[in-house]
Design an enzyme around this catalytic site. Structure first.
Site, PDB file in Angstrom:
ATOM      1  N   ASP A   1      35.670  53.511   1.852  1.00 56.18           N
ATOM      2  CA  ASP A   1      34.545  54.414   1.568  1.00 56.18           C
ATOM      3  C   ASP A   1      33.708  53.860   0.417  1.00 56.18           C
ATOM      4  O   ASP A   1      32.481  53.877   0.450  1.00 56.18           O
ATOM      5  CB  ASP A   1      35.042  55.819   1.182  1.00 56.18           C
ATOM      6  CG  ASP A   1      35.011  56.782   2.369  1.00 56.18           C
ATOM      7  OD1 ASP A   1      35.127  56.302   3.520  1.00 56.18           O
ATOM      8  OD2 ASP A   1      34.885  57.997   2.146  1.00 56.18           O
TER       9      ASP A   1
ATOM     10  N   TYR B   1      50.271  58.227   5.290  1.00 53.67           N
ATOM     11  CA  TYR B   1      49.731  58.993   6.409  1.00 53.67           C
ATOM     12  C   TYR B   1      50.786  59.391   7.424  1.00 53.67           C
ATOM     13  O   TYR B   1      50.649  60.400   8.105  1.00 53.67           O
ATOM     14  CB  TYR B   1      48.657  58.176   7.135  1.00 53.67           C
ATOM     15  CG  TYR B   1      47.299  58.246   6.503  1.00 53.67           C
ATOM     16  CD1 TYR B   1      47.074  57.718   5.237  1.00 53.67           C
ATOM     17  CD2 TYR B   1      46.234  58.828   7.170  1.00 53.67           C
ATOM     18  CE1 TYR B   1      45.827  57.772   4.661  1.00 53.67           C
ATOM     19  CE2 TYR B   1      44.981  58.882   6.594  1.00 53.67           C
ATOM     20  CZ  TYR B   1      44.780  58.355   5.338  1.00 53.67           C
ATOM     21  OH  TYR B   1      43.540  58.422   4.776  1.00 53.67           O
TER      22      TYR B   1
ATOM     23  N   LYS C   1      49.597  48.239  -5.634  1.00 54.33           N
ATOM     24  CA  LYS C   1      49.874  48.848  -6.940  1.00 54.33           C
ATOM     25  C   LYS C   1      51.283  48.390  -7.336  1.00 54.33           C
ATOM     26  O   LYS C   1      52.204  49.198  -7.533  1.00 54.33           O
ATOM     27  CB  LYS C   1      49.752  50.380  -6.828  1.00 54.33           C
ATOM     28  CG  LYS C   1      49.806  51.127  -8.149  1.00 54.33           C
ATOM     29  CD  LYS C   1      48.583  50.901  -9.035  1.00 54.33           C
ATOM     30  CE  LYS C   1      48.772  51.576 -10.387  1.00 54.33           C
ATOM     31  NZ  LYS C   1      47.715  51.212 -11.351  1.00 54.33           N
TER      32      LYS C   1
ATOM     33  N   ASP D   1      41.798  53.499   2.902  1.00 59.72           N
ATOM     34  CA  ASP D   1      40.956  54.662   3.159  1.00 59.72           C
ATOM     35  C   ASP D   1      39.948  54.815   2.022  1.00 59.72           C
ATOM     36  O   ASP D   1      38.742  54.957   2.232  1.00 59.72           O
ATOM     37  CB  ASP D   1      41.819  55.922   3.286  1.00 59.72           C
ATOM     38  CG  ASP D   1      40.973  57.160   3.512  1.00 59.72           C
ATOM     39  OD1 ASP D   1      40.039  57.093   4.332  1.00 59.72           O
ATOM     40  OD2 ASP D   1      41.250  58.193   2.864  1.00 59.72           O
TER      41      ASP D   1
ATOM     42  N   ASP E   1      43.461  49.775  -8.694  1.00 61.46           N
ATOM     43  CA  ASP E   1      42.495  50.359  -9.629  1.00 61.46           C
ATOM     44  C   ASP E   1      41.474  49.318 -10.063  1.00 61.46           C
ATOM     45  O   ASP E   1      40.273  49.571 -10.136  1.00 61.46           O
ATOM     46  CB  ASP E   1      43.196  51.029 -10.829  1.00 61.46           C
ATOM     47  CG  ASP E   1      44.286  50.170 -11.457  1.00 61.46           C
ATOM     48  OD1 ASP E   1      44.637  49.108 -10.892  1.00 61.46           O
ATOM     49  OD2 ASP E   1      44.805  50.560 -12.529  1.00 61.46           O
TER      50      ASP E   1
HETATM   51  C1  IPM Z   1      38.872  57.541   7.926  1.00 62.09           C
HETATM   52  C2  IPM Z   1      38.967  59.016   7.701  1.00 62.09           C
HETATM   53  C3  IPM Z   1      40.320  59.497   8.217  1.00 62.09           C
HETATM   54  C4  IPM Z   1      41.376  58.764   7.432  1.00 62.09           C
HETATM   55  C5  IPM Z   1      40.513  61.003   8.128  1.00 62.09           C
HETATM   56  C6  IPM Z   1      39.428  61.738   8.873  1.00 62.09           C
HETATM   57  C7  IPM Z   1      41.884  61.419   8.613  1.00 62.09           C
HETATM   58  O1  IPM Z   1      38.786  59.311   6.362  1.00 62.09           O
HETATM   59  O2  IPM Z   1      38.881  57.099   9.093  1.00 62.09           O
HETATM   60  O3  IPM Z   1      38.780  56.806   6.945  1.00 62.09           O
HETATM   61  O4  IPM Z   1      41.713  59.162   6.308  1.00 62.09           O
HETATM   62  O5  IPM Z   1      41.871  57.754   7.939  1.00 62.09           O
HETATM   63 MG    MG Z   2      38.288  57.660   5.156  1.00 58.31          MG
END
Ligand code: IPM
Ligand code: MG
Length: 361
Positions: A255, A146, A195, A251, A227
């Site tokens: 999710d 990032y 990884k 990240d 993975d």
């Molecule tokens: C998160 C989001 C952000 C990230 C994006 C919006 C830049 O996906 O907070 O997880 O990737 O960190």
């Molecule tokens: Mg995210």
């Protein structure tokens, strides 16, 4: 006590869910004798509209001068908002990256909890989730891909894009300590995800995490390749307590982790650093499609406010009071649309906030 809270409603459903979180905080203040002094700040699309950039330096300074930051959500419709025709560093999400980096918030905690009352919403089979699961993803937030050097160049008529993934041992050590500290307050298990079969940064990660683990003899450390971890989260989420990982892997895995709970509208998050100043936000996005319709689930933001009380202000009792109120409201059958089920009572954003505030003991 008096606490200065910078609130960033942001875009989409952000303003609505922040209103409800403030309602609940005010109720806490009333019952427990605190005052929360709010300062509203612009970040994301609304800041682009007002100032031409997603987070101004002045706003960042105001956030830095507060005791803590509570954020709704930033970002909008890629097609409609116009914000995504801007260069990448001027888009809403760039504000988020700037505030994380600017406030030194390198530790991102994202809980993945299967709430008993909502187990029906979980997409996994019951024999996998029986008894529930409760783990956190501890994601490094200010390093890695990032924030590495990036560029797009043309070489002999061929376009080429370069992103760099860098970690130094100090960056790894400080996030590892957070991982182990949080594990000490939970079930004392850290699974470090990397990884290392391919990446140098991961091999250093593994080595430094192992060294840090020696400071925490009570915590059990395991290593897992990313993975495999993606697979294990759906195969057997109960095995995890703290998943410790770098920015990009975190990240993606966070999710996935929120999806397997079936109720992303319920999940809070905290971004912390070396001081008590933290940034607290729901794990979900700005949902522009339902903005302004009193449909959004404010519970993730309300639970983020609880995390703020716990981590930034050391108000454990008050944080518990919010979490208990949320559980009670769910137990009584109230649901927003995203977690609605047969035989339950559908409520809007405002009513959900009122209910939680009314249940604060
Ligand atoms: C998160 C989001 C952000 C990230 C994006 C919006 C830049 O996906 O907070 O997880 O990737 O960190
Ligand atoms: Mg995210």
């Amino acid at each position: 006590m008096n606490y200065k809270v910078a609130v960033i409603p942001g875009d989409g459903i952000g303003p609505e869910i922040i209103t409800e979180a403030r309602k609940v905080l005010d109720k806490i203040g009333e019952k427990y004798g605190h005052t929360f002094e709010y300062q509203e700040l612009l970040m994301g699309g609304c800041s682009i509209d007002a100032y031409g950039e997603p987070l101004t330096d002045e706003t960042l300074e105001k956030a830095r001068a507060s005791d803590s930051v509570l954020l709704g959500a930033v970002g909008g419709d890629v097609g409609k908002s116009g914000w995504y025709e801007l260069p990448p560093d001027k888009r809403p999400e760039a504000g988020l990256l700037k505030i994380r980096k600017g406030l030194g918030l390198y530790a991102n905690i994202r809980p993945a909890v299967l709430f008993d009352e909502l187990s029906g919403a979980c997409p996994l089979k019951e024999d996998i989730t029986n008894g529930g699961f409760d783990f956190v993803v501890m994601r490094e937030l200010t390093g890695g891909l990032y924030f590495g050097e990036r560029k797009t160049i043309e070489e002999n008529g061929i376009m080429k894009a370069i992103d760099t993934l860098t970690y130094d041992e100090n960056e790894i050590r400080r996030i590892a300590r957070w991982g182990f500290d949080v594990a000490m307050k939970r079930n004392k298990k850290v699974c470090s995800v990397d990884k290392a079969n391919v990446l140098d940064s991961s091999r250093l990660w593994r080595k430094v995490v192992k060294e840090v683990s020696e400071e925490y003899p009570e915590v059990e450390l395991s290593d897992m390749l990313v993975d495999n971890c993606a697979m294990q989260i759906v195969r057997d989420p109960k095995q995890f307590d703290v998943i410790l990982t770098e920015n990009m892997f975190g990240d993606i895995l966070s999710d996935e982790a929120s999806m397997v709970t079936g109720s992303i509208g319920m999940l809070s998050s905290a971004s912390l650093g070396a001081t008590k100043l933290g940034l607290y936000e729901p794990s979900h996005g700005s949902a522009p499609d339902i903005a302004g319709q009193d449909k959004a689930n404010p519970l993730a933001t309300i639970l983020s406010a609880a995390m703020m009380l716990r981590y930034s202000f050391d108000l454990e009792k008050e944080a518990d009071a919010i979490e208990d109120a949320v559980k009670q409201v769910l137990k009584e059958g109230y649901r927003t649309g995203d977690i609605m089920d047969n035989g339950k009572t559908l409520v809007g954003t405002k009513q959900m906030g009122d209910l939680v505030a009314a249940h604060i003991k």
